[in-house]
Each structure stands twice: as C-alpha cells, then as structure tokens.
Design a protein around this motif. Structure first.
Motif, PDB file in Angstrom:
ATOM      1  N   ALA A 129       0.827  -1.209   0.000  1.00 34.06           N
ATOM      2  CA  ALA A 129       0.000   0.000   0.000  1.00 34.06           C
ATOM      3  C   ALA A 129       0.863   1.261   0.000  1.00 34.06           C
ATOM      4  O   ALA A 129       0.523   2.266  -0.634  1.00 34.06           O
ATOM      5  N   HIS A 130       1.980   1.227   0.711  1.00 32.77           N
ATOM      6  CA  HIS A 130       2.880   2.383   0.749  1.00 32.77           C
ATOM      7  C   HIS A 130       3.421   2.692  -0.646  1.00 32.77           C
ATOM      8  O   HIS A 130       3.362   3.838  -1.112  1.00 32.77           O
ATOM      9  N   PHE A 131       3.946   1.683  -1.319  1.00 32.84           N
ATOM     10  CA  PHE A 131       4.522   1.911  -2.650  1.00 32.84           C
ATOM     11  C   PHE A 131       3.451   2.362  -3.637  1.00 32.84           C
ATOM     12  O   PHE A 131       3.683   3.244  -4.466  1.00 32.84           O
ATOM     13  N   ALA A 132       2.256   1.752  -3.565  1.00 37.26           N
ATOM     14  CA  ALA A 132       1.190   2.126  -4.490  1.00 37.26           C
ATOM     15  C   ALA A 132       0.661   3.526  -4.199  1.00 37.26           C
ATOM     16  O   ALA A 132       0.366   4.296  -5.127  1.00 37.26           O
ATOM     17  N   ASN A 133       0.562   3.875  -2.922  1.00 33.96           N
ATOM     18  CA  ASN A 133      -0.036   5.145  -2.515  1.00 33.96           C
ATOM     19  C   ASN A 133       0.762   6.348  -2.998  1.00 33.96           C
ATOM     20  O   ASN A 133       0.182   7.403  -3.294  1.00 33.96           O
ATOM     21  N   VAL A 134       2.082   6.201  -3.067  1.00 36.15           N
ATOM     22  CA  VAL A 134       2.906   7.361  -3.446  1.00 36.15           C
ATOM     23  C   VAL A 134       3.118   7.469  -4.949  1.00 36.15           C
ATOM     24  O   VAL A 134       3.676   8.467  -5.420  1.00 36.15           O
ATOM     25  N   LEU A 177      13.509   4.852  -5.834  1.00 35.06           N
ATOM     26  CA  LEU A 177      13.445   3.840  -6.885  1.00 35.06           C
ATOM     27  C   LEU A 177      12.839   4.381  -8.175  1.00 35.06           C
ATOM     28  O   LEU A 177      13.154   3.894  -9.262  1.00 35.06           O
ATOM     29  N   GLY A 178      11.956   5.370  -8.067  1.00 35.10           N
ATOM     30  CA  GLY A 178      11.269   5.877  -9.231  1.00 35.10           C
ATOM     31  C   GLY A 178       9.932   5.185  -9.442  1.00 35.10           C
ATOM     32  O   GLY A 178       9.664   4.123  -8.878  1.00 35.10           O
ATOM     33  N   ALA A 179       9.082   5.794 -10.279  1.00 28.74           N
ATOM     34  CA  ALA A 179       7.714   5.309 -10.448  1.00 28.74           C
ATOM     35  C   ALA A 179       7.669   3.907 -11.043  1.00 28.74           C
ATOM     36  O   ALA A 179       6.892   3.055 -10.595  1.00 28.74           O
ATOM     37  N   ARG A 180       8.468   3.624 -12.054  1.00 26.50           N
ATOM     38  CA  ARG A 180       8.408   2.318 -12.716  1.00 26.50           C
ATOM     39  C   ARG A 180       8.789   1.193 -11.770  1.00 26.50           C
ATOM     40  O   ARG A 180       8.069   0.198 -11.636  1.00 26.50           O
ATOM     41  N   ARG A 181       9.930   1.344 -11.127  1.00 23.58           N
ATOM     42  CA  ARG A 181      10.363   0.270 -10.223  1.00 23.58           C
ATOM     43  C   ARG A 181       9.466   0.172  -8.996  1.00 23.58           C
ATOM     44  O   ARG A 181       9.218  -0.927  -8.478  1.00 23.58           O
ATOM     45  N   SER A 182       8.957   1.308  -8.517  1.00 23.65           N
ATOM     46  CA  SER A 182       8.064   1.274  -7.354  1.00 23.65           C
ATOM     47  C   SER A 182       6.754   0.564  -7.692  1.00 23.65           C
ATOM     48  O   SER A 182       6.197  -0.154  -6.855  1.00 23.65           O
ATOM     49  N   ALA A 183       6.256   0.753  -8.921  1.00 20.80           N
ATOM     50  CA  ALA A 183       5.049   0.043  -9.337  1.00 20.80           C
ATOM     51  C   ALA A 183       5.287  -1.463  -9.328  1.00 20.80           C
ATOM     52  O   ALA A 183       4.426  -2.251  -8.897  1.00 20.80           O
ATOM     53  N   CYS A 184       6.468  -1.874  -9.790  1.00 17.11           N
ATOM     54  CA  CYS A 184       6.800  -3.307  -9.789  1.00 17.11           C
ATOM     55  C   CYS A 184       6.935  -3.839  -8.366  1.00 17.11           C
ATOM     56  O   CYS A 184       6.461  -4.943  -8.061  1.00 17.11           O
ATOM     57  N   VAL A 185       7.566  -3.056  -7.483  1.00 20.90           N
ATOM     58  CA  VAL A 185       7.716  -3.490  -6.089  1.00 20.90           C
ATOM     59  C   VAL A 185       6.353  -3.598  -5.417  1.00 20.90           C
ATOM     60  O   VAL A 185       6.072  -4.568  -4.689  1.00 20.90           O
ATOM     61  N   ALA A 186       5.484  -2.610  -5.635  1.00 20.85           N
ATOM     62  CA  ALA A 186       4.137  -2.655  -5.060  1.00 20.85           C
ATOM     63  C   ALA A 186       3.403  -3.906  -5.508  1.00 20.85           C
ATOM     64  O   ALA A 186       2.723  -4.576  -4.711  1.00 20.85           O
ATOM     65  N   THR A 187       3.552  -4.243  -6.783  1.00 24.50           N
ATOM     66  CA  THR A 187       2.894  -5.434  -7.315  1.00 24.50           C
ATOM     67  C   THR A 187       3.446  -6.701  -6.678  1.00 24.50           C
ATOM     68  O   THR A 187       2.688  -7.594  -6.266  1.00 24.50           O
ATOM     69  N   LEU A 188       4.760  -6.805  -6.601  1.00 24.06           N
ATOM     70  CA  LEU A 188       5.372  -8.003  -6.022  1.00 24.06           C
ATOM     71  C   LEU A 188       4.971  -8.178  -4.562  1.00 24.06           C
ATOM     72  O   LEU A 188       4.715  -9.306  -4.107  1.00 24.06           O
ATOM     73  N   LEU A 189       4.897  -7.088  -3.821  1.00 24.54           N
ATOM     74  CA  LEU A 189       4.489  -7.178  -2.420  1.00 24.54           C
ATOM     75  C   LEU A 189       3.030  -7.611  -2.298  1.00 24.54           C
ATOM     76  O   LEU A 189       2.684  -8.416  -1.422  1.00 24.54           O
ATOM     77  N   ALA A 190       2.163  -7.082  -3.169  1.00 23.71           N
ATOM     78  CA  ALA A 190       0.757  -7.488  -3.143  1.00 23.71           C
ATOM     79  C   ALA A 190       0.611  -8.957  -3.525  1.00 23.71           C
ATOM     80  O   ALA A 190      -0.195  -9.690  -2.936  1.00 23.71           O
ATOM     81  N   VAL A 191       1.394  -9.392  -4.518  1.00 21.68           N
ATOM     82  CA  VAL A 191       1.378 -10.804  -4.903  1.00 21.68           C
ATOM     83  C   VAL A 191       1.879 -11.667  -3.750  1.00 21.68           C
ATOM     84  O   VAL A 191       1.320 -12.736  -3.449  1.00 21.68           O
ATOM     85  N   GLY A 192       2.938 -11.211  -3.080  1.00 26.57           N
ATOM     86  CA  GLY A 192       3.462 -11.953  -1.927  1.00 26.57           C
ATOM     87  C   GLY A 192       2.445 -12.065  -0.810  1.00 26.57           C
ATOM     88  O   GLY A 192       2.302 -13.131  -0.191  1.00 26.57           O
TER      89      GLY A 192
END
Length: 292
Positions: free
Chosen positions: A192-197, A216-231
């Motif tokens: 939620a933190h990565f997605a929210n910002v 990290l920047g928007a692109r990498r943060s979007a990927c991290v947010a996704t991986l955390l949600a998948v996890g």
C-alpha cells in the motif's frame, strides 16, 4: 456587484474564521484534512477483523473506536507536517495548503485525537492497547521523519502487521495471531505504501521527500508494489493449514495477471489502481482466513 455572504471570513493569515456558520465549515475542512478515505478504509478493515473474531459489542466498540481515532490523528499529523511541501507543490485541494484551515486547529485536533486514542486502545486490553499504540506511533514517525528516508516502507509494514494482533490480543487468553497472518498483513501494508505514493512521486522529489519509492522511481516502485501485493496474496492463500480455497486460487490468478500487466505498462495511474484493487482482494482473503 458581488453580494456579501454570511459565513466564514478570512482572517489575516487567510484561514477562515469559525464564528457562526463557520464552525460547520471548519469541521468539514478538518474532516477533509484527516485523509478520510484511507482512514475509513483502515477502520473498516479493523471492523471486519473484529467482527470475524467475535469480540462482542463492548470489545468491538473499543477496538474500532481506537482505530478510527488513531487514524484521524495520523491523517491530521500528516497534513500538518506536510504543510510547507503541499504549499510548494500547489496542492490547493488540501484545506491547510489552501489557507482555509488554521495550522493551529489541525495541530490541536491531531493532539486531542492522539490523547483519546490511548484510553480507547487500552480499553481493548493492556497487551492489545500497547500493540495498537506502537502501530500509531509508527505512523506518526513516518509522518514526522521516516517518510523522507529509505525505510519509509517500515512503518506501513509494522502498523498493518500489528493490526491482527490488536484484535486477537483482546480475546480471552490474549493469543497472538499466526505468523502467516501477520506476514500477509505486513506485506499488504508495504505494498500500500509503494502504491499510494505513485501518483505524487515527482512532486515529492521536488519538495525533498526521498522515501524508498521516490528513490526507486515510479516504474520500479510500481513493480515493487505489485510483487508485495502478490506476496501477500500467496502468504494468505498458502499460509493456513489445509488446502487452498477457491477464492485463494482466484486471488493468485488475479495477482499473476496484475504482475504481467504492470510489467508491460509500469508507468501512469493504471498500476496504482490495479495494485489497490488487488490489495482490496487481499483484505477480503485476510478477513476470511482470520475468521477461520
């Protein structure tokens, strides 16, 4: 010729006066400054967990009330701490940044809500109350300092991870929730933190906010947010004993599809909306697994 309209009047600082009908306007602006949608979402999440745990009317009222007041304090603290940056970024939708609400009013509201949060939290039980106050303290630490550091994700993970414990520790025997439940909630909070910002990364960087997503920047943060949600989805699906439920498999399929979507198109608002949608589905599974 403009007519004179009765109601709130700007003072020397540009903030609206609170005499007469202005009190209602001040209350509405205070509500807007509390980040009402995230506060309501977390409170409803806590209410669903509380209902699943069958805390009883008194226990549920104390638990949900503590979460609601705690979230109000966090929202007001956030807007007050970000006042200078919000003004610099031109965020006129925020009452403080627009000058329609006095900073002192928000400071007092945040402090009062924080004070009220203490007895409400402890009313759910000593251990439960202590855990919730740690979570609220983590959120305040994020607002006041940690959001500008590489560990900006930690308060989110800690606060979300402790929420199930706040519920279970108020039950007879004060049991801790299973580790998989805590881990799933913590991963959900970090996601939620990565997605929210994501929508505000450029403005944040321009005003000196350099949390981990901004670094990290928007692109990498979007990927991290996704991986955390998948996890989070995977932990909640496979963590409990017994076979994975049909909803669990459906959620995992949704998570895989989201990962492909964000991988192909990691920029823009779509990743934010998709990750938040998956987070909502994660919450539903968390509540179901919590009840079982």
């Amino acid at each position: 010729m403009p007519s004179r309209i009765a109601g709130p009047r700007p003072d020397a600082t540009g903030a609206l006066a609170t005499d007469g009908s202005g009190r209602r306007s001040t209350a509405l602006r205070l509500l807007a400054a509390s980040h009402p949608l995230p506060a309501a979402a977390v409170t409803l999440f806590a209410a669903a967990l509380t209902a699943a745990a069958d805390r009883g009317l008194a226990g549920a009222a104390a638990t949900v009330g503590a979460v609601a007041v705690g979230q109000l304090s966090v929202g007001w603290c956030n807007d007050r701490a970000d006042l200078g940056r919000d003004r610099a970024a031109g965020r006129r939708s925020k009452p403080l940044a627009a000058g329609t609400l006095r900073p002192r009013t928000v400071t007092c509201a945040a402090g009062l809500a924080l004070l009220l949060c203490v007895p409400l939290s402890l009313a759910a039980g000593l251990a439960a109350g202590a855990v919730h106050l740690v979570a609220v303290a983590a959120a305040w630490a994020y607002n006041l300092r940690l959001k500008r550091t590489a560990v900006s994700w930690l308060p989110y993970a800690l606060a979300f991870g402790l929420l199930p414990a706040f519920i279970t520790l108020g039950l007879p025997g004060a049991p801790w929730p299973p580790a998989w439940l805590t881990a799933g909630a913590a991963l959900l909070g970090a996601s939620a933190h990565f997605a929210n910002v994501l929508p505000d990364i450029e403005d944040d960087l321009a005003t000196g906010v350099r949390g981990l997503p901004q670094r990290l920047g928007a692109r990498r943060s979007a990927c991290v947010a996704t991986l955390l949600a998948v996890g989070s989805a995977a932990v909640l699906a496979f963590g409990p004993p017994g076979p994975v439920t049909a909803y669990g498999w459906t959620l995992l399929a949704m998570a895989a599809a989201l990962a492909v979507l964000v991988g192909r198109s990691p920029a823009g608002r779509l990743p934010f909306l998709a990750v938040m949608g998956l987070a909502g589905a994660d919450v539903a599974l968390l509540v179901v697994q919590f009840k079982s």
